[in-house]
Design a protein around this motif. Sequence first.
Motif, PDB file in Angstrom:
ATOM      1  N   LEU A 110       0.825  -1.211   0.000  1.00 52.80           N
ATOM      2  CA  LEU A 110       0.000   0.000   0.000  1.00 52.80           C
ATOM      3  C   LEU A 110       0.858   1.260   0.000  1.00 52.80           C
ATOM      4  O   LEU A 110       0.543   2.244  -0.680  1.00 52.80           O
ATOM      5  CB  LEU A 110      -0.927   0.009   1.215  1.00 52.80           C
ATOM      6  CG  LEU A 110      -2.327  -0.574   1.031  1.00 52.80           C
ATOM      7  CD1 LEU A 110      -3.127  -0.430   2.309  1.00 52.80           C
ATOM      8  CD2 LEU A 110      -3.061   0.095  -0.124  1.00 52.80           C
ATOM      9  N   GLU A 111       1.939   1.237   0.761  1.00 50.47           N
ATOM     10  CA  GLU A 111       2.816   2.408   0.806  1.00 50.47           C
ATOM     11  C   GLU A 111       3.444   2.665  -0.559  1.00 50.47           C
ATOM     12  O   GLU A 111       3.516   3.808  -1.022  1.00 50.47           O
ATOM     13  CB  GLU A 111       3.913   2.209   1.854  1.00 50.47           C
ATOM     14  CG  GLU A 111       3.420   2.189   3.290  1.00 50.47           C
ATOM     15  CD  GLU A 111       4.565   2.050   4.268  1.00 50.47           C
ATOM     16  OE1 GLU A 111       5.665   2.566   3.975  1.00 50.47           O
ATOM     17  OE2 GLU A 111       4.376   1.410   5.320  1.00 50.47           O
ATOM     18  N   ASP A 112       3.895   1.595  -1.202  1.00 53.80           N
ATOM     19  CA  ASP A 112       4.626   1.765  -2.454  1.00 53.80           C
ATOM     20  C   ASP A 112       3.739   2.242  -3.597  1.00 53.80           C
ATOM     21  O   ASP A 112       4.174   3.016  -4.452  1.00 53.80           O
ATOM     22  CB  ASP A 112       5.318   0.456  -2.842  1.00 53.80           C
ATOM     23  CG  ASP A 112       6.545   0.182  -1.981  1.00 53.80           C
ATOM     24  OD1 ASP A 112       6.912   1.068  -1.188  1.00 53.80           O
ATOM     25  OD2 ASP A 112       7.121  -0.915  -2.086  1.00 53.80           O
ATOM     26  N   GLY A 124      -8.992   1.835 -10.973  1.00 52.04           N
ATOM     27  CA  GLY A 124      -9.162   1.071  -9.750  1.00 52.04           C
ATOM     28  C   GLY A 124      -8.592  -0.328  -9.808  1.00 52.04           C
ATOM     29  O   GLY A 124      -8.263  -0.916  -8.766  1.00 52.04           O
ATOM     30  N   THR A 125      -8.459  -0.892 -11.002  1.00 46.91           N
ATOM     31  CA  THR A 125      -7.933  -2.248 -11.141  1.00 46.91           C
ATOM     32  C   THR A 125      -6.573  -2.391 -10.473  1.00 46.91           C
ATOM     33  O   THR A 125      -6.214  -3.476 -10.003  1.00 46.91           O
ATOM     34  CB  THR A 125      -7.815  -2.619 -12.634  1.00 46.91           C
ATOM     35  OG1 THR A 125      -8.943  -2.113 -13.339  1.00 46.91           O
ATOM     36  CG2 THR A 125      -7.752  -4.121 -12.818  1.00 46.91           C
ATOM     37  N   CYS A 126      -5.830  -1.297 -10.410  1.00 49.70           N
ATOM     38  CA  CYS A 126      -4.474  -1.338  -9.845  1.00 49.70           C
ATOM     39  C   CYS A 126      -4.459  -1.713  -8.366  1.00 49.70           C
ATOM     40  O   CYS A 126      -3.411  -2.091  -7.835  1.00 49.70           O
ATOM     41  CB  CYS A 126      -3.786   0.010 -10.035  1.00 49.70           C
ATOM     42  SG  CYS A 126      -3.532   0.502 -11.752  1.00 49.70           S
ATOM     43  N   ILE A 127      -5.601  -1.628  -7.690  1.00 48.06           N
ATOM     44  CA  ILE A 127      -5.644  -1.919  -6.256  1.00 48.06           C
ATOM     45  C   ILE A 127      -5.714  -3.418  -5.985  1.00 48.06           C
ATOM     46  O   ILE A 127      -5.504  -3.868  -4.848  1.00 48.06           O
ATOM     47  CB  ILE A 127      -6.864  -1.222  -5.600  1.00 48.06           C
ATOM     48  CG1 ILE A 127      -6.646  -1.035  -4.087  1.00 48.06           C
ATOM     49  CG2 ILE A 127      -8.146  -2.009  -5.842  1.00 48.06           C
ATOM     50  CD1 ILE A 127      -5.597  -0.034  -3.732  1.00 48.06           C
ATOM     51  N   LEU A 154      -7.941   3.660  -2.574  1.00 48.63           N
ATOM     52  CA  LEU A 154      -6.871   3.746  -1.581  1.00 48.63           C
ATOM     53  C   LEU A 154      -7.417   4.259  -0.254  1.00 48.63           C
ATOM     54  O   LEU A 154      -6.968   3.832   0.819  1.00 48.63           O
ATOM     55  CB  LEU A 154      -5.749   4.652  -2.085  1.00 48.63           C
ATOM     56  CG  LEU A 154      -4.824   4.054  -3.150  1.00 48.63           C
ATOM     57  CD1 LEU A 154      -3.892   5.117  -3.714  1.00 48.63           C
ATOM     58  CD2 LEU A 154      -4.012   2.895  -2.573  1.00 48.63           C
ATOM     59  N   ASP A 155      -8.392   5.151  -0.322  1.00 50.55           N
ATOM     60  CA  ASP A 155      -9.021   5.652   0.904  1.00 50.55           C
ATOM     61  C   ASP A 155      -9.782   4.549   1.636  1.00 50.55           C
ATOM     62  O   ASP A 155      -9.988   4.628   2.851  1.00 50.55           O
ATOM     63  CB  ASP A 155      -9.981   6.803   0.574  1.00 50.55           C
ATOM     64  CG  ASP A 155      -9.250   8.062   0.128  1.00 50.55           C
ATOM     65  OD1 ASP A 155      -8.042   8.177   0.426  1.00 50.55           O
ATOM     66  OD2 ASP A 155      -9.881   8.912  -0.532  1.00 50.55           O
ATOM     67  N   GLN A 156     -10.201   3.518   0.898  1.00 50.98           N
ATOM     68  CA  GLN A 156     -10.943   2.408   1.497  1.00 50.98           C
ATOM     69  C   GLN A 156     -10.026   1.251   1.907  1.00 50.98           C
ATOM     70  O   GLN A 156     -10.502   0.213   2.356  1.00 50.98           O
ATOM     71  CB  GLN A 156     -11.993   1.893   0.507  1.00 50.98           C
ATOM     72  CG  GLN A 156     -13.022   2.930   0.085  1.00 50.98           C
ATOM     73  CD  GLN A 156     -13.976   2.399  -0.970  1.00 50.98           C
ATOM     74  OE1 GLN A 156     -14.372   1.233  -0.947  1.00 50.98           O
ATOM     75  NE2 GLN A 156     -14.357   3.257  -1.910  1.00 50.98           N
TER      76      GLN A 156
END
Length: 443
Positions: A110-112, A124-127, A154-156
């Motif tokens: 998540l950080e990277d 959104g697919t990138c998540i 990312l907020d979720q």
Amino acid sequence: MVSRKYILLLWSVLFLFFIVYLSGCTLLQNRQAERAPVELSEFEADPAVWGRLYPDHYDSYLQNYMISRTEYGGSDMYSKLEREPLLRIIFNGFGFSKEYNEDRGHIYSLEDIKLIDPARKSVGTCITCKTSDFKRIYHDHGENYYTMAITDLLDQSQHPVSCLDCHHPETNELVITRPALIEAFERQGRDITKATRNEMRSLVCAQCHVEYYFEPETKKLVFPWDQGVKADEIYAYFEEIGFSDWVHPDSQTPVLKAQHPDWELNQGSVHQQNGVSCSDCHMPYVRVGAMKISSHWWTSPLHNLQESCGTCHRQSEDYLKERILYTQRRVYDQMMKAQQSVTGAIQSIAQAMDQANVDESKLNEARALHREAQWYVDFISSENSMGFHNPQEALRILADSQRLAGEARVKALESLTGQSLPELLEPENPGFYTTQEDRNPPQ
């Protein structure tokens, strides 16, 4: 008669054993307290909560915070463009020519992703493989998440890759949580629910450590395995559907970007054919007191050779390490030569384009050869083992890349001369595989 000093010594030893016993009981009670009943909800993504049930596994999971480096990878972030500068030419016109970093590992997922240039992570697919909150995200949004803004998702997302990605919260059984893998198996006529436990010890990794692409219109995540999982079979799939990631500005070739086809390259390898799973090498069994657990420190076997390799190979750790590096160095050398060949093909096509009266049909043949050659070298460059997952196949792929790039340069020259030059001679030994059966060994 026993002297008083021996009696005192005996009592001292007994007292010491008593203290050690009490300490052991206290530690055991504390460990059991950590395992106190915890109800894991369907979407519990916090690894610390799982750690209350599985403290030893959680302790090993926390080791993923350690930054480590191997000769060709590791969890230390560095620029691949600095290590492989020809990639700037190969990926020209695409985001990877500006920024292409080695990831730090699952626990930093998540950080990277937040550090990546926003222009390269818009959908959104990138998540999908960056958070263990994905299961809840998919439950809430379904396939609509593909086209959502990555910033909203990312907020979720609160937790990186962790327990819920691979384990059922009630039974702790290995499970598949990413729909793309299930769908890829279904298109091949395979039922992933029939996989054995040993197969699952690799398939949970195949949820993310694979080649993929986004459907242009829907941004749906797809694994391109309909014709097989080898590099040339995946390329044939992309050819059939006419897919490309971008048009190279120098050669005007519609080209592809490989992702990280670790699972695909491993298929057919000597280890995979003998039942060795991803977990056997990257999550080996380790002793924690009197218990044996599967380590959840996801790392290179080079960091724990005895546990990862020593169960089968009886040679010394120094010998095993040298054999691994011997293989990787030779793959790396051939990969760099292939990158040089592909770069030469790009430049030859670009130079031909600048000339008058160029034969466009010959130039298009050169572009087709460039496209395939670049795909093959990128397939190995993007894969995370520097070929060790399947050295013979990696070297075959790189040999094909070099050959095709050379043929592309010949076609570029033919487009200028208007004459056909002799086809590149096939070498006496065209590679590690000489027949279709050799290239597809029996399962």
